[in-house]
Design a protein around this motif. Structure first.
Motif, mmCIF file in Angstrom:
data_model
loop_
_atom_site.group_PDB
_atom_site.id
_atom_site.type_symbol
_atom_site.label_atom_id
_atom_site.label_comp_id
_atom_site.label_asym_id
_atom_site.label_seq_id
_atom_site.Cartn_x
_atom_site.Cartn_y
_atom_site.Cartn_z
ATOM 1 N N ASP A 66 43.172 35.544 42.145
ATOM 2 C CA ASP A 66 42.717 34.359 42.860
ATOM 3 C C ASP A 66 41.191 34.370 42.816
ATOM 4 O O ASP A 66 40.581 35.191 42.107
ATOM 5 N N ARG A 67 40.542 33.483 43.544
ATOM 6 C CA ARG A 67 39.066 33.424 43.466
ATOM 7 C C ARG A 67 38.431 34.750 43.900
ATOM 8 O O ARG A 67 37.561 35.284 43.214
ATOM 9 N N ARG A 68 38.881 35.277 45.051
ATOM 10 C CA ARG A 68 38.309 36.529 45.543
ATOM 11 C C ARG A 68 38.628 37.688 44.612
ATOM 12 O O ARG A 68 37.760 38.537 44.342
ATOM 13 N N GLY A 69 39.845 37.738 44.081
ATOM 14 C CA GLY A 69 40.211 38.803 43.163
ATOM 15 C C GLY A 69 39.364 38.788 41.907
ATOM 16 O O GLY A 69 38.943 39.839 41.413
ATOM 17 N N PHE A 73 36.906 41.724 40.640
ATOM 18 C CA PHE A 73 37.004 42.343 39.319
ATOM 19 C C PHE A 73 35.657 42.303 38.608
ATOM 20 O O PHE A 73 35.270 43.267 37.931
ATOM 21 N N ASP A 74 34.927 41.202 38.740
ATOM 22 C CA ASP A 74 33.588 41.152 38.150
ATOM 23 C C ASP A 74 32.714 42.273 38.714
ATOM 24 O O ASP A 74 31.919 42.889 37.982
ATOM 25 N N ALA A 75 32.855 42.544 40.019
ATOM 26 C CA ALA A 75 32.084 43.636 40.628
ATOM 27 C C ALA A 75 32.524 44.988 40.072
ATOM 28 O O ALA A 75 31.688 45.877 39.849
ATOM 29 N N ILE A 76 33.815 45.152 39.818
ATOM 30 C CA ILE A 76 34.323 46.397 39.232
ATOM 31 C C ILE A 76 33.666 46.665 37.889
ATOM 32 O O ILE A 76 33.285 47.801 37.573
ATOM 33 N N GLY A 115 38.120 35.161 31.863
ATOM 34 C CA GLY A 115 37.397 35.649 33.040
ATOM 35 C C GLY A 115 36.022 35.023 33.151
ATOM 36 O O GLY A 115 35.836 33.819 33.037
ATOM 37 N N SER A 116 35.019 35.867 33.352
ATOM 38 C CA SER A 116 33.650 35.375 33.508
ATOM 39 C C SER A 116 32.979 35.097 32.171
ATOM 40 O O SER A 116 31.822 34.684 32.121
ATOM 41 N N SER A 117 33.677 35.326 31.055
ATOM 42 C CA SER A 117 33.198 35.004 29.705
ATOM 43 C C SER A 117 31.942 35.770 29.307
ATOM 44 O O SER A 117 31.193 35.334 28.439
ATOM 45 N N LEU A 118 31.714 36.937 29.890
ATOM 46 C CA LEU A 118 30.543 37.731 29.516
ATOM 47 C C LEU A 118 30.595 38.149 28.053
ATOM 48 O O LEU A 118 29.598 38.087 27.338
ATOM 49 N N LYS A 119 31.760 38.601 27.609
ATOM 50 C CA LYS A 119 31.850 39.191 26.274
ATOM 51 C C LYS A 119 31.770 38.150 25.170
ATOM 52 O O LYS A 119 31.207 38.406 24.109
ATOM 53 N N VAL A 237 35.547 49.513 45.565
ATOM 54 C CA VAL A 237 35.714 48.128 45.110
ATOM 55 C C VAL A 237 37.098 47.932 44.492
ATOM 56 O O VAL A 237 37.756 46.907 44.713
ATOM 57 N N THR A 238 37.559 48.919 43.715
ATOM 58 C CA THR A 238 38.887 48.807 43.108
ATOM 59 C C THR A 238 39.962 48.797 44.182
ATOM 60 O O THR A 238 40.965 48.071 44.067
#
Length: 351
Positions: A66-69, A73-76, A115-119, A237-238
């Motif tokens: 969800d949004r918080r999850g 995960f981005d923080a992980i 996800g956050s599309s970093l890669k 965090v995990t």
């Protein structure tokens, strides 16, 4: 690539993508179109109740997001213990041009679990795709990432699809799009049981068609102490990410999990070469979900995630069983992580 699409890399006001899909929705940026194939609350209820009725109890890791999850995960991925993300990005930065040579430029690029599309940012400049199709189950995260990419790559046509690719899935692809490639980063393939992973790879092969290429990240076998640290970080965090699954179920299914009565538990199962994540009940208790009572014994767990670790040879054998030929593999200097280029084999060539 069409002349209009090529020009769009230079023109921030380039043409928007016509999705030709009943579920396509306009967004605030004409360069981003959106298709929503997201599961409904009824789907979530059925999946949660079915998973918690099993023995042992289990829930799919896709429910984390969800949004918080997604934020957790981005923080992980930024934690010092969590090596996969920074290692994979390092491989992409070092070998991005070679990967682009393999995948082909100016094609249609599908990314599973964007996800956050970093890669993908490391590859987009080299690949210069005609269309980019990010696929993710977290709608809010997907849209935020798509718009951020549209700002960074002003000529890129983005067709975001909110979908669950863990089973049969559809994508808003045009029949005339013949040059297809896919990117599946993060070793997310490791979250699937091997037979499920074969099934997913077969579905991807079916989407790409003969000769289509898949670039996929795969975590490698390594010292179990490194794995344990990555999934039991000092900041917790995990643990918060794992427990947020119960918070989501409480919110969306009107459940009454007491999150303080469960704890995060992660360990390496050497027999099957996988990390396992669980939520362990700290007492005998009963939880009400969607009108049903689910009992828990003290010490009983909900198995929330597996993360299989492969050797290069074992993963290539799995991919071969799914209809792919291994073309090339890149790793970091410590052999922690691998990125494979796979090609959909011609029918009958793997017999």
């Amino acid at each position: 690539m069409t002349q209009a699409a090529a020009a769009a890399y230079r023109d921030p006001q380039g043409p928007a993508l016509d999705a030709h899909s009943d579920s396509a929705e306009p967004t605030q940026d004409a360069r981003v179109s959106f298709c929503d194939y997201h599961p409904t609350i009824a789907d979530l209820r059925e999946e949660v109740l079915q998973g918690l009725s099993q023995s042992p109890k289990r829930l799919s890791p896709k429910l984390f997001y969800d949004r918080r999850g997604s934020q957790l995960f981005d923080a992980i991925t930024e934690l010092p213990e969590y090596y996969p993300t920074r290692t994979e990005i390092g491989i992409l930065e070092t070998h991005g041009e070679a990967m682009a040579d393999r995948l082909g430029r100016e094609n249609v690029l599908i990314e599973l679990g964007s996800g956050s599309s970093l890669k993908i940012q490391t590859l987009l400049a080299a690949l210069r795709p005609h269309v980019y199709v990010p696929v993710d189950i977290s709608k809010d995260h997907l849209l935020a990432s798509a718009h951020a990419l549209a700002e960074r790559f002003p000529g890129l046509m983005i067709l975001a699809a909110c979908a669950d690719y863990s089973g049969p899935f559809k994508l808003p692809l045009e029949p005339g799009w013949s040059q297809l490639a896919a990117f599946f980063p993060g070793s997310s393939i490791g979250n699937f049981e091997p037979q499920e992973a074969r099934g997913l790879l077969r579905r991807v092969a079916g989407v790409l068609g003969e000769g289509g290429r898949l670039l996929i990240g795969v975590d490698l076998r390594k010292d179990p102490s490194l794995l344990s640290a990555a999934y039991n970080d000092a900041q917790g965090v995990t643990a918060a990410f794992n427990l947020n699954l119960l918070t989501r179920i409480n919110r969306e299914l009107e459940a009454d999990f007491d999150t303080s009565a469960f704890r995060h538990k992660a360990f390496f199962n050497a027999e099957v070469s996988r990390i396992e994540m669980h939520l362990e009940s700290l007492c005998d208790q009963s939880v009400r979900i969607a009108g049903r009572e689910i009992p828990f014994k003290q010490g009983e767990t909900i198995h929330t995630e597996c993360s299989y670790k492969y050797s290069i040879a074992d993963f290539q054998a799995l991919a071969r069983d799914a209809g792919f030929e291994a073309e090339e593999v890149w790793t970091d200097s410590e052999q922690l992580f691998s990125v494979h280029c796979l090609r959909v084999a011609a029918r009958g060539s793997l017999a």
